[in-house]
Design a protein around this motif. Structure first.
Motif, PDB file in Angstrom:
ATOM      1  N   GLY A  85       9.291 -18.196  26.327  1.00 61.41           N
ATOM      2  CA  GLY A  85       7.957 -18.078  26.930  1.00 61.41           C
ATOM      3  C   GLY A  85       7.622 -19.399  27.581  1.00 61.41           C
ATOM      4  N   PRO A  86       6.409 -19.522  28.134  1.00 60.12           N
ATOM      5  CA  PRO A  86       6.042 -20.793  28.741  1.00 60.12           C
ATOM      6  C   PRO A  86       5.937 -21.887  27.681  1.00 60.12           C
ATOM      7  CG  PRO A  86       4.352 -19.116  29.128  1.00 60.12           C
ATOM      8  CD  PRO A  86       5.332 -18.534  28.179  1.00 60.12           C
ATOM      9  N   GLY A  87       6.247 -23.119  28.070  1.00 58.02           N
ATOM     10  CA  GLY A  87       6.140 -24.218  27.116  1.00 58.02           C
ATOM     11  C   GLY A  87       6.055 -25.539  27.842  1.00 58.02           C
ATOM     12  N   ARG A  88       5.612 -26.554  27.116  1.00 58.52           N
ATOM     13  CA  ARG A  88       5.364 -27.850  27.759  1.00 58.52           C
ATOM     14  C   ARG A  88       6.657 -28.576  28.111  1.00 58.52           C
ATOM     15  NH1 ARG A  88       3.163 -32.267  23.580  1.00 58.52           N
ATOM     16  NH2 ARG A  88       3.167 -33.392  25.545  1.00 58.52           N
ATOM     17  N   ASP A  89       7.822 -28.059  27.660  1.00 56.33           N
ATOM     18  CA  ASP A  89       9.093 -28.679  28.056  1.00 56.33           C
ATOM     19  C   ASP A  89       9.459 -28.353  29.504  1.00 56.33           C
ATOM     20  OD1 ASP A  89       9.380 -26.041  27.372  1.00 56.33           O
ATOM     21  OD2 ASP A  89      11.305 -26.282  26.354  1.00 56.33           O
ATOM     22  N   ARG A  90       8.730 -27.419  30.111  1.00 56.78           N
ATOM     23  CA  ARG A  90       8.963 -27.094  31.526  1.00 56.78           C
ATOM     24  C   ARG A  90       7.659 -27.189  32.298  1.00 56.78           C
ATOM     25  NH1 ARG A  90      10.083 -21.866  29.719  1.00 56.78           N
ATOM     26  NH2 ARG A  90       9.578 -22.854  27.745  1.00 56.78           N
ATOM     27  N   GLY A  91       7.491 -28.265  33.048  1.00 57.73           N
ATOM     28  CA  GLY A  91       6.274 -28.446  33.847  1.00 57.73           C
ATOM     29  C   GLY A  91       6.411 -27.688  35.140  1.00 57.73           C
ATOM     30  N   MET A  92       5.286 -27.136  35.615  1.00 59.54           N
ATOM     31  CA  MET A  92       5.353 -26.310  36.829  1.00 59.54           C
ATOM     32  C   MET A  92       4.332 -26.770  37.849  1.00 59.54           C
ATOM     33  SD  MET A  92       6.630 -22.921  37.592  1.00 59.54           S
ATOM     34  CE  MET A  92       6.239 -21.647  38.763  1.00 59.54           C
ATOM     35  N   VAL A  93       4.758 -26.814  39.109  1.00 59.72           N
ATOM     36  CA  VAL A  93       3.849 -27.092  40.219  1.00 59.72           C
ATOM     37  C   VAL A  93       3.891 -25.888  41.152  1.00 59.72           C
ATOM     38  CG1 VAL A  93       3.331 -28.598  42.173  1.00 59.72           C
ATOM     39  CG2 VAL A  93       4.199 -29.579  40.047  1.00 59.72           C
ATOM     40  N   PHE A  94       2.728 -25.301  41.412  1.00 54.77           N
ATOM     41  CA  PHE A  94       2.652 -24.101  42.237  1.00 54.77           C
ATOM     42  C   PHE A  94       2.367 -24.462  43.696  1.00 54.77           C
ATOM     43  CE2 PHE A  94       1.674 -22.829  37.965  1.00 54.77           C
ATOM     44  CZ  PHE A  94       2.190 -21.557  37.826  1.00 54.77           C
ATOM     45  N   GLN A  95       2.581 -23.472  44.573  1.00 53.07           N
ATOM     46  CA  GLN A  95       2.261 -23.702  45.987  1.00 53.07           C
ATOM     47  C   GLN A  95       0.752 -23.789  46.191  1.00 53.07           C
ATOM     48  OE1 GLN A  95       3.530 -20.654  48.752  1.00 53.07           O
ATOM     49  NE2 GLN A  95       2.822 -21.832  50.499  1.00 53.07           N
ATOM     50  N   SER A  96       0.017 -22.883  45.541  1.00 50.28           N
ATOM     51  CA  SER A  96      -1.444 -22.911  45.691  1.00 50.28           C
ATOM     52  C   SER A  96      -2.006 -24.085  44.889  1.00 50.28           C
ATOM     53  CB  SER A  96      -2.037 -21.594  45.202  1.00 50.28           C
ATOM     54  OG  SER A  96      -1.598 -21.312  43.903  1.00 50.28           O
ATOM     55  N   TYR A  97      -3.172 -24.544  45.299  1.00 47.73           N
ATOM     56  CA  TYR A  97      -3.776 -25.684  44.608  1.00 47.73           C
ATOM     57  C   TYR A  97      -4.285 -25.228  43.250  1.00 47.73           C
ATOM     58  CZ  TYR A  97      -3.690 -27.471  49.348  1.00 47.73           C
ATOM     59  OH  TYR A  97      -3.288 -27.861  50.588  1.00 47.73           O
ATOM     60  N   THR A  98      -3.765 -25.808  42.206  1.00 50.61           N
ATOM     61  CA  THR A  98      -4.140 -25.359  40.865  1.00 50.61           C
ATOM     62  C   THR A  98      -4.845 -26.446  40.068  1.00 50.61           C
ATOM     63  OG1 THR A  98      -1.951 -25.950  40.083  1.00 50.61           O
ATOM     64  CG2 THR A  98      -2.296 -23.652  40.675  1.00 50.61           C
ATOM     65  N   SER A  99      -5.342 -27.484  40.748  1.00 54.22           N
ATOM     66  CA  SER A  99      -6.156 -28.466  40.028  1.00 54.22           C
ATOM     67  C   SER A  99      -7.379 -27.747  39.493  1.00 54.22           C
ATOM     68  CB  SER A  99      -6.618 -29.568  40.979  1.00 54.22           C
ATOM     69  OG  SER A  99      -5.519 -30.135  41.625  1.00 54.22           O
ATOM     70  N   PHE A 100      -7.768 -28.074  38.265  1.00 49.29           N
ATOM     71  CA  PHE A 100      -8.946 -27.438  37.696  1.00 49.29           C
ATOM     72  C   PHE A 100     -10.175 -28.085  38.331  1.00 49.29           C
ATOM     73  CE2 PHE A 100      -5.812 -27.399  34.030  1.00 49.29           C
ATOM     74  CZ  PHE A 100      -5.327 -26.145  34.353  1.00 49.29           C
TER      75      PHE A 100
END
Lengths: 285, 278
Positions: A97-112
């Protein structure tokens, strides 16, 4: 599709060799398939029997036309999409499943948008229960790395697109991942900003000794960043060609101009463009 | 072909062209002046029975007298109390339910078929039941006001929650946030600006129901005063009551708008976008 691949997995002769590979690879992907359930009991095979490895500190680029399943592969590695068949191992551990060992950067702006730059970068550390002092140090380090220190108290809406993607990169890296996954991270940016971001990324990844798996359909971007390019073809998505970059790691050119002074890069660019034409349906021909 | 010159007045009507702030204020003011002027002219027309349709000045005098001599303030405060108490209860129930329904499709599948149809049951039809169950006091009024808005609040908050971009949730997942963390630190703050807007819009419905609540078996409140005035054909007092409700509604609406600006400055800065180059 599932049956075929699982029998492949059992009867494949290079299984022994790949076990060795598995031991040294940072990311090990073997015979991975993804089927999507469609209406009326039909299934769509988006990714078929894809295998590859990514080594420590390597930048591996998934390149291919739209619909080749490159984003799906990345999402499976991130744990955001289930795996229909095959195996994905990170440091020899299967992904569940998702986990902090794999960081992800998306194409859309996902800054909170309700958090400042600093709070955004700090987010992963906060939800994972790191102490205040530790958070402070790590956050400052990565904000500095992406050169946003003067803007650390600004809100994302006050930043340009390139700056927001730098926040996303800093946020992913601050969380201490084993691998950085990037899904067309610069796809929405202006060409000149994209340039700067690519050079910045190369610089950061080298300094932080980071392993990167990135999806793009920008040939130029792939050439500039990659240690290894996997060219995918579509319907269903499969690895069409594995292309090592002409120069690896620290030998790679650090600016766009210097890359195009090297004939091997120009030849490779031509080769990839030919591949792109081959796998893309052209309505005018 | 030559272009015919546009009449000067029409030149001001450009499609989707921004109007200067000063002109905006002036135009808004002018519409109110025209409204009162029209009302005054209509009411002072000899064909009109002034007792049934008093001019604005008479209504404002009645309003003054109500506050000065009939302790109308107590009625107003009573109405405001009913609105605030009922709305507080409605939010306390609707907010957690709406958030959970918008976050977990499992909860939505269970509760939405139940909650959604209730929106179409007219709240006033519950008044006879509430009168029998709760009597004629504040409990009955507040229960009725809660019933009037809660179903809409639940479904709208659910919609607001569902509108949170999936990428934000996925980003939080890849950063190692668990379900509880994501609900608390991503979904709630991301949905909150729209939820506050929902609160503001549904509060208008609450004010609408207030009059109904206070017309039936009530001894105090703005609506009750209006019913008393009707018995003595004090149309000016009824109109004064309408004005007060309208004013209070506008006041609450403005307060929530200001709160929105205060809480979510990042949504109100669009002009300054890309303040910093590159």
């Amino acid at each position: 599709m599932i049956d075929k691949s699982s029998t492949l997995l059992l009867s494949d002769p290079p299984q022994e060799a790949s076990r060795e590979q598995q031991a040294v690879s940072k990311l090990y992907i073997s015979q991975v398939c993804k089927n999507f359930q469609l209406k009326g009991h039909k299934t769509l095979c988006a990714v078929s029997s894809v295998s590859f490895e990514v080594q420590q500190s390597e930048i591996c680029i998934l390149l291919g036309p739209s619909g080749c399943g490159k984003s799906t592969i990345l999402r499976m590695v991130a744990g955001l999409e289930s795996i229909s068949a095959g195996r994905i191992l990170l440091d020899r551990q299967p992904i569940t499943g998702p986990g902090r060992d794999r960081g992800m950067v998306f194409q859309s702006y996902t800054s909170f948008p309700w958090l400042t730059v600093k709070q955004n970068v700090e987010y992963g550390l906060r939800v994972n229960g790191h102490s205040r002092a530790e958070r402070q140090d790590i956050t400052n380090h990565f904000i500095d790395r992406v050169r946003l220190t003067p803007f650390k108290d600004a809100y994302p809406d006050q930043l340009s697109g390139g700056m927001r993607q730098r926040v996303a990169i800093a946020r992913a890296l601050a969380n201490g991942p084993e691998i950085l996954l990037m899904d067309e991270p610069f796809g929405a940016l202006d060409p000149e900003t994209r340039w700067q971001m690519q050079e910045l990324l190369l610089d950061i990844v080298r300094m932080e000794n980071m392993t990167v798996l990135m999806v793009t359909h920008d040939v130029d971007e792939a050439l500039f960043l990659a240690d290894k390019i996997l060219f995918l073809s579509s319907h269903p998505g499969t690895v069409r060609e594995r292309i090592p970059a002409p120069l690896q790691n620290s030998a790679k050119p650090t600016t766009k101009e210097s890359m195009y002074e090297i004939p091997e890069y120009i030849n490779l660019q031509k080769k990839i463009m030919h591949l792109m034409r081959e796998v893309t349906y052209d309505p005018t021909s | 072909m030559t272009q015919l010159a546009e009449p000067a007045i029409l030149a001001n009507f450009e499609i989707k062209k921004q109007v200067p702030k000063r002109v905006q204020v002036l135009l808004g003011f002018a519409s109110w002046v025209l409204f009162f002027l029209g009302w005054h002219l209509l009411a002072t027309n000899s064909q009109i029975n002034q007792q049934l349709f008093p001019p604005p000045l008479k209504v404002f005098t009645a309003l003054w007298m109500l506050f000065a001599e009939e302790n109308f303030l107590a009625d107003v405060l009573q109405s405001v109390f009913r609105i605030l108490a009922s709305y507080g209860i409605a939010i306390a129930i609707a907010l957690p339910l709406g958030l959970l329904m918008g976050t977990f499709p499992m909860v939505e599948a269970f509760l939405n078929p139940l909650v959604s149809p209730f929106r179409y049951l007219p709240a006033p039809s519950f008044i006879p039941l509430l009168l029998m169950w709760l009597g004629t006091g504040d409990e009955q009024k507040i229960a009725f006001l809660v019933l009037g808005v809660i179903w809409f609040l639940i479904t709208l908050i659910m919609d607001n929650t569902q509108a949170v971009p999936m990428e934000l949730v996925e980003t939080a997942k890849t950063l190692g946030a668990g379900k509880g963390s994501i609900l608390r630190t991503i979904i709630f703050p991301a949905a909150l600006p729209n939820i506050v807007d929902t609160f503001r819009q549904m509060l208008a419905v609450s004010w609408t129901y207030l009059v109904i609540a206070e017309i039936v078996a009530a001894t105090n409140g703005i609506g009750a005063m209006m019913m008393r005035a009707k018995r003595f054909v004090h149309v000016d007092e009824i109109m004064a009551g309408i004005l007060v409700i309208g004013f209070l509604g506008l006041l609450f609406d403005t307060a929530l708008r200001l709160l929105h600006w205060q809480l979510f400055p990042y949504l109100h800065r669009s002009q300054q976008k890309n303040l910093y180059a590159y």
